[in-house]
Design an enzyme around this catalytic site. Sequence first.
Site, short mmCIF file in Angstrom:
data_model
loop_
_atom_site.label_atom_id
_atom_site.label_comp_id
_atom_site.label_asym_id
_atom_site.label_seq_id
_atom_site.Cartn_x
_atom_site.Cartn_y
_atom_site.Cartn_z
N GLY A 193 11.84 28.53 17.14
CA GLY A 193 11.43 29.91 16.95
C GLY A 193 10.48 30.28 18.07
N LYS A 234 14.79 35.73 16.43
CA LYS A 234 13.83 34.93 17.18
C LYS A 234 13.78 33.48 16.71
CE LYS A 234 11.28 39.04 16.88
NZ LYS A 234 10.06 39.60 16.40
N THR A 269 5.95 39.53 16.68
CA THR A 269 6.66 38.46 16.05
C THR A 269 5.75 37.65 15.22
OG1 THR A 269 8.57 38.11 17.23
CG2 THR A 269 7.45 36.18 16.74
N THR A 303 4.79 42.91 12.42
CA THR A 303 5.68 42.00 11.69
C THR A 303 6.46 42.79 10.64
OG1 THR A 303 4.05 40.23 11.94
CG2 THR A 303 5.72 39.91 10.25
N CYS A 315 0.32 42.70 8.85
CA CYS A 315 0.42 42.84 10.31
C CYS A 315 1.42 43.94 10.67
CB CYS A 315 0.85 41.51 10.94
SG CYS A 315 1.06 41.58 12.73
N SER A 363 2.00 37.42 16.42
CA SER A 363 1.05 38.45 16.00
C SER A 363 0.58 38.27 14.56
CB SER A 363 1.68 39.84 16.14
OG SER A 363 2.08 40.06 17.47
#
Length: 185
Positions: free
Chosen positions: A57, A43, A11, A174, A171, A136
């Site tokens: 979040g 999220k 996330t 993501t 990432c 992340s």
Amino acid sequence: MSDQFPGWHGTTIIAVRKGGEVVVAGDGQVSLGQTVIKGSARKVRRLSPGGHDVVAGFAGSTADAFTLLERLESKLEATPGQLQRACVDLAKDWRTDKYLQKLEAMLIVTDGAQLYVITGAGDVLEPEHDVAAIGSGGNFALAAARGLAEKTDLSAEEIARKAMAIAADICVYTNGNLTVETIQP
């Protein structure tokens, strides 16, 4: 094969305050080890306890985050319109309760006027530079958003979306499937 269960990753959540509004954006990817389990998780949530809107979040374990969101909502119902107090009360409980101490998640919460990052270490942090990010890809999104906020005339939502796109490019935990919520004080 390892005896350990592979970790859930995933996330990136970012909050950007600019021009009288706060935008919270989160990606939709949930990964287990090296496998994408879901690409469209939501999220970022809008809570309305006692008629006071709050956007939250979360990053980390989904079940843990839902537990924390429920606790936050209870705190907000007990202290309507007092986001800071509710966040501090949640952080105290999280740090001192043996059950809650095991929860692995982080939250970004805002009512449009205030913006906080809440951690299991008992932290309730107000971000500098009107940008906060967790998860992340949080550091990638944070760096991108700070650069965009300082050097452009983009809106809070445009900054959040561009920062999330940059994080998704860098990432592996993501993705670009965003949930975006906007709130004003």
